[in-house]
Design a protein around this motif. Structure first.
Motif, PDB file in Angstrom:
ATOM      1  N   ARG A  81       1.017  -1.159  -0.124  1.00  0.00           N
ATOM      2  CA  ARG A  81      -0.063  -0.147   0.205  1.00  0.00           C
ATOM      3  C   ARG A  81       0.790   1.339   0.065  1.00  0.00           C
ATOM      4  O   ARG A  81       0.698   2.007  -0.882  1.00  0.00           O
ATOM      5  CB  ARG A  81      -0.940   0.041   1.078  1.00  0.00           C
ATOM      6  CG  ARG A  81      -1.777  -0.953   1.215  1.00  0.00           C
ATOM      7  CD  ARG A  81      -2.519  -1.162   2.745  1.00  0.00           C
ATOM      8  NE  ARG A  81      -2.893   0.189   3.266  1.00  0.00           N
ATOM      9  CZ  ARG A  81      -4.264   0.666   3.273  1.00  0.00           C
ATOM     10  NH1 ARG A  81      -5.297   0.009   2.597  1.00  0.00           N
ATOM     11  NH2 ARG A  81      -4.712   1.640   3.804  1.00  0.00           N
ATOM     12  N   ALA A  93       1.023   3.763  -3.164  1.00  0.00           N
ATOM     13  CA  ALA A  93       0.504   5.052  -2.746  1.00  0.00           C
ATOM     14  C   ALA A  93       1.719   6.290  -3.053  1.00  0.00           C
ATOM     15  O   ALA A  93       1.602   7.516  -3.477  1.00  0.00           O
ATOM     16  CB  ALA A  93      -0.142   5.255  -1.463  1.00  0.00           C
ATOM     17  N   LEU A 138      -6.199   8.899  -3.095  1.00  0.00           N
ATOM     18  CA  LEU A 138      -5.335   8.089  -2.617  1.00  0.00           C
ATOM     19  C   LEU A 138      -5.623   6.866  -1.763  1.00  0.00           C
ATOM     20  O   LEU A 138      -5.174   5.650  -1.895  1.00  0.00           O
ATOM     21  CB  LEU A 138      -4.197   8.821  -1.782  1.00  0.00           C
ATOM     22  CG  LEU A 138      -2.643   8.466  -1.801  1.00  0.00           C
ATOM     23  CD1 LEU A 138      -2.241   8.383  -3.257  1.00  0.00           C
ATOM     24  CD2 LEU A 138      -1.730   9.497  -1.155  1.00  0.00           C
ATOM     25  N   SER A 165      -4.708  -3.046  -1.602  1.00  0.00           N
ATOM     26  CA  SER A 165      -5.091  -3.941  -0.283  1.00  0.00           C
ATOM     27  C   SER A 165      -5.937  -5.394  -0.956  1.00  0.00           C
ATOM     28  O   SER A 165      -5.340  -6.556  -0.510  1.00  0.00           O
ATOM     29  CB  SER A 165      -5.740  -3.485   0.791  1.00  0.00           C
ATOM     30  OG  SER A 165      -5.174  -2.640   1.656  1.00  0.00           O
ATOM     31  N   LYS A 196      -5.204   2.832  -2.396  1.00  0.00           N
ATOM     32  CA  LYS A 196      -4.605   1.820  -1.204  1.00  0.00           C
ATOM     33  C   LYS A 196      -5.400   0.769  -0.859  1.00  0.00           C
ATOM     34  O   LYS A 196      -5.073  -0.239  -0.771  1.00  0.00           O
ATOM     35  CB  LYS A 196      -4.345   2.722  -0.049  1.00  0.00           C
ATOM     36  CG  LYS A 196      -3.030   3.659  -0.115  1.00  0.00           C
ATOM     37  CD  LYS A 196      -2.500   4.244   1.214  1.00  0.00           C
ATOM     38  CE  LYS A 196      -3.465   5.475   1.607  1.00  0.00           C
ATOM     39  NZ  LYS A 196      -3.003   6.003   3.026  1.00  0.00           N
TER      40      LYS A 196
END
Ligand SMILES: Nc1ncnc2c1ncn2[C@@H]1O[C@H](COP(=O)(O)OP(=O)(O)O)[C@@H](O)[C@H]1O
Ligand SMILES: Nc1ncnc2c1ncn2[C@@H]1O[C@H](COP(=O)(O)OP(=O)(O)O)[C@@H](O)[C@H]1O
Ligand SMILES: [Mg+2]
Ligand SMILES: [Mg+2]
Lengths: 146, 77, 146
Positions: free
Chosen positions: A20, A24, A37, A45, A41
């Motif tokens: 992540r 990011a 963002l 995941s 993320k």
């Protein structure tokens, strides 16, 4: 300019957070909003967790591959595993479908990816693995282009 | 639990937690503030500029804080 | 358990911060102190900047490779480029030596790496590139072992 990165790591859940941050931090260069963002993320995941849990069945010999390319304000993200593969893709992408109800998974991984990204495509073949390709155009870039 | 708290306090990890937690709190506050001022969600660069850190460090602090929160849950709850 | 990751990215300075944070997020799993984390990030900056500036002369066709392996509380870090290489390694590693004084570089990159890491080795060959291998044992792990 095109800017690319590629990432690979041991298929263990402990690496989800690292994936992540890595994605990011790379995407941060395009100056996304905080919401965009968070969406990216979340998608990382979901896709990485799928590779670890479903692709490799938590076998830590497996390697998860992530690639990101930034082109003109668009994020191209690929998450790939060389695991078990998905036999019925259409079924797998249905909301709430999960092959592991015992893990209390929600079956919403693909649905979340579809909601947060502009394009989601999945290729998979039995025993060869799964590649999820995701595209997101960032809002700021849209504004600048219009 | 007292043992664990003392261990967490003594081995230097609390230093990491505290400083990251502080940064993460600043990020959250600044994000809310800017959202009010602008009437929209701020971009990461806008927050990073205000806090005088890189956008990448903003990402790192947010995630580290999220990880700490989940460790906290497993240790204390 | 051994946990590995590999990272590669376009050789542009804009990616330095991404590389720092990415490595830090991976190493964070070993629960380092803030100082150790800062040291590792500084070392990544120095080695990655060298690859971009010296290895590729800021040619953005180049790719920088970073690998990290965590073994029993020790961080093994490799930073590699396929750039120009270093002709005189001994000279290059001297404190204050720089081949690009015009860039106001300090010539302290290798010295900083040596100070912050337990082991630094450099392999390089002209026109084939440079590999810097760095090892750091984290303090917490030492305490637990003694
Ligand atoms: N990388 C993968 N490898 C193998 N199977 C996968 C992979 N990703 C998804 N699947 C299959 O698709 C199903 C749906 O995935 P998802 O929507 O994320 O729900 P969940 O992960 O909660 O089961 C999974 O239950 C699994 O059967
Ligand atoms: N990856 C590399 N490729 C080619 N040359 C390098 C590389 N890394 C270091 N060098 C050489 O070693 C010298 C010393 O490096 P360093 O100690 O980091 O100082 P500086 O980067 O400030 O010049 C550089 O000036 C350069 O000539
Ligand atoms: Mg899932
Ligand atoms: Mg240098």
């Amino acid at each position: 300019m095109r800017n690319r990165m590629a990432l690979s790591f041991t298929a263990v859940s402990a690496n989800e957070s690292f994936a992540r941050v890595s994605v990011a931090a790379f995407v941060a260069q395009l100056d996304p909003t905080m919401d965009e963002l968070t969406e990216i993320k979340t998608v990382v995941s979901e896709a990485v967790t799928n590779a670890i849990i479903h692709g490799y069945g938590e076998n830590d010999e497996g390697i998860v591959y992530v690639e990101v390319e930034l082109v003109d304000g668009t994020v191209h993200l690929v998450v790939r595993d060389e695991g078990l593969g998905i036999s019925n893709l259409e079924e797998a992408r249905q909301p709430l479908y999960t092959s592991k109800p015992e893990l209390e998974r929600s079956g919403m991984g693909f649905t979340i990816m579809e909601n947060f990204m502009d394009d989601v495509s999945v290729e998979s073949s039995r025993l060869e693995g799964t590649t999820v390709t995701l595209v997101k155009r960032l809002s700021k870039q849209n504004v600048l282009c219009n | 639990i007292g043992e664990i708290q003392r261990f967490l306090r003594d081995d230097g990890t609390v230093k990491v937690s505290r400083s990251i937690k502080e940064t993460a709190n600043h990020i959250r506050k600044m994000s809310d503030e800017l959202a009010k001022t602008f009437g929209r969600v701020p971009t990461i660069q806008e927050i990073a500029d205000k806090l005088d850190i890189s956008p990448e460090e903003v990402v790192f602090a947010q995630e580290a804080n999220r990880q700490l929160a989940s460790i906290h849950e497993t240790v204390y709850e």
